[in-house]
Design a protein around this motif. Structure first.
Motif, PDB file in Angstrom:
ATOM      1  N   MET A  38      -6.499 -27.572  10.879  1.00 11.66           N
ATOM      2  CA  MET A  38      -6.928 -26.252  11.322  1.00 11.66           C
ATOM      3  C   MET A  38      -7.881 -26.438  12.502  1.00 11.66           C
ATOM      4  N   PRO A  39      -7.575 -25.801  13.649  1.00 14.41           N
ATOM      5  CA  PRO A  39      -8.455 -25.933  14.820  1.00 14.41           C
ATOM      6  C   PRO A  39      -9.888 -25.498  14.500  1.00 14.41           C
ATOM      7  N   LEU A  40     -10.838 -26.166  15.124  1.00 16.63           N
ATOM      8  CA  LEU A  40     -12.253 -25.905  14.855  1.00 16.63           C
ATOM      9  C   LEU A  40     -12.629 -24.446  15.078  1.00 16.63           C
ATOM     10  N   VAL A  41     -12.148 -23.839  16.147  1.00 15.73           N
ATOM     11  CA  VAL A  41     -12.486 -22.436  16.416  1.00 15.73           C
ATOM     12  C   VAL A  41     -11.935 -21.538  15.306  1.00 15.73           C
ATOM     13  N   GLU A  42     -10.773 -21.853  14.767  1.00 16.58           N
ATOM     14  CA  GLU A  42     -10.234 -21.064  13.649  1.00 16.58           C
ATOM     15  C   GLU A  42     -11.099 -21.245  12.409  1.00 16.58           C
ATOM     16  N   GLN A  43     -11.572 -22.456  12.161  1.00 24.32           N
ATOM     17  CA  GLN A  43     -12.458 -22.686  11.024  1.00 24.32           C
ATOM     18  C   GLN A  43     -13.694 -21.804  11.129  1.00 24.32           C
ATOM     19  N   ILE A  44     -14.244 -21.724  12.324  1.00 23.57           N
ATOM     20  CA  ILE A  44     -15.431 -20.890  12.548  1.00 23.57           C
ATOM     21  C   ILE A  44     -15.071 -19.411  12.404  1.00 23.57           C
ATOM     22  N   ALA A  45     -13.918 -19.013  12.954  1.00 23.63           N
ATOM     23  CA  ALA A  45     -13.496 -17.608  12.884  1.00 23.63           C
ATOM     24  C   ALA A  45     -13.287 -17.172  11.439  1.00 23.63           C
ATOM     25  N   ARG A  46     -12.804 -18.068  10.609  1.00 26.13           N
ATOM     26  CA  ARG A  46     -12.525 -17.719   9.204  1.00 26.13           C
ATOM     27  C   ARG A  46     -13.793 -17.454   8.394  1.00 26.13           C
ATOM     28  N   ILE A  47     -14.938 -17.823   8.917  1.00 20.93           N
ATOM     29  CA  ILE A  47     -16.191 -17.485   8.231  1.00 20.93           C
ATOM     30  C   ILE A  47     -16.363 -15.964   8.234  1.00 20.93           C
ATOM     31  N   GLY A  48     -16.083 -15.329   9.365  1.00 22.67           N
ATOM     32  CA  GLY A  48     -16.231 -13.879   9.490  1.00 22.67           C
ATOM     33  C   GLY A  48     -14.968 -13.112   9.151  1.00 22.67           C
ATOM     34  N   ILE A  49     -13.789 -13.750   9.328  1.00 23.10           N
ATOM     35  CA  ILE A  49     -12.494 -13.115   9.038  1.00 23.10           C
ATOM     36  C   ILE A  49     -11.698 -14.105   8.196  1.00 23.10           C
ATOM     37  N   PRO A  50     -11.858 -14.050   6.864  1.00 23.71           N
ATOM     38  CA  PRO A  50     -11.243 -15.060   6.000  1.00 23.71           C
ATOM     39  C   PRO A  50      -9.717 -15.190   6.111  1.00 23.71           C
ATOM     40  N   SER A  51      -9.008 -14.103   6.398  1.00 21.80           N
ATOM     41  CA  SER A  51      -7.547 -14.140   6.513  1.00 21.80           C
ATOM     42  C   SER A  51      -7.126 -13.582   7.870  1.00 21.80           C
ATOM     43  N   PRO A  52      -7.314 -14.339   8.936  1.00 20.61           N
ATOM     44  CA  PRO A  52      -6.988 -13.820  10.274  1.00 20.61           C
ATOM     45  C   PRO A  52      -5.474 -13.688  10.460  1.00 20.61           C
ATOM     46  N   PRO A  53      -5.044 -12.720  11.284  1.00 16.40           N
ATOM     47  CA  PRO A  53      -3.617 -12.608  11.581  1.00 16.40           C
ATOM     48  C   PRO A  53      -3.138 -13.834  12.369  1.00 16.40           C
ATOM     49  N   LEU A  54      -1.831 -14.067  12.324  1.00 12.36           N
ATOM     50  CA  LEU A  54      -1.235 -15.228  12.987  1.00 12.36           C
ATOM     51  C   LEU A  54      -1.562 -15.273  14.482  1.00 12.36           C
TER      52      LEU A  54
END
Length: 126
Positions: A38-54
């Motif tokens: 999982m890309p690092l930026v996605e890991q960070i994004a998932r903190i605020g948006i646990p299930s981000p769209p594709l």
């Protein structure tokens, strides 16, 4: 007669330390781009948006690539430019701030239907 050896070593260290730190950060971002990771930026994004769209996940992968490329370039600045170390450090810092804030301004325009955390929360998550 040239400058004393310890002066040369100090000047080299001043240029090498930021390069090593930025190269490590580029590696840290880049290693998350391998297949199955999982890309690092996605890991960070998932903190605020646990299930981000594709679409957001693809965007995060691309943004991780951009950060990796920028950090690699910033690591090479002291060696590519004949500016004083303080100037190349300021340039690298300014570029990072512009990338962070500029992307933060761009993201809601690219994804108008998604509510993102505020800048302060994003900085804490990062």
């Amino acid at each position: 007669m040239g400058p004393p050896l310890d002066t040369i070593d100090a000047a080299l260290a001043v240029r090498a330390i930021p390069t090593i730190a930025l190269a490590w950060l580029a590696w840290f971002f880049g290693r998350t781009l391998r297949a199955g990771r999982m890309p690092l930026v996605e890991q960070i994004a998932r903190i605020g948006i646990p299930s981000p769209p594709l679409e957001l996940c693809r965007y995060c992968r691309r943004l991780t690539q951009v950060w990796c490329a920028w950090l690699t370039c910033a690591a090479l600045l002291p060696w590519a430019l004949t500016l004083p170390a303080i100037a190349t450090g300021a340039l690298a810092s300014l570029g990072s701030v512009l990338l962070f804030v500029g992307e933060r301004i761009l993201r809601p325009r690219v994804f108008p239907g998604i509510r993102f955390p505020g800048l302060a929360q994003q900085a804490r998550d990062t």
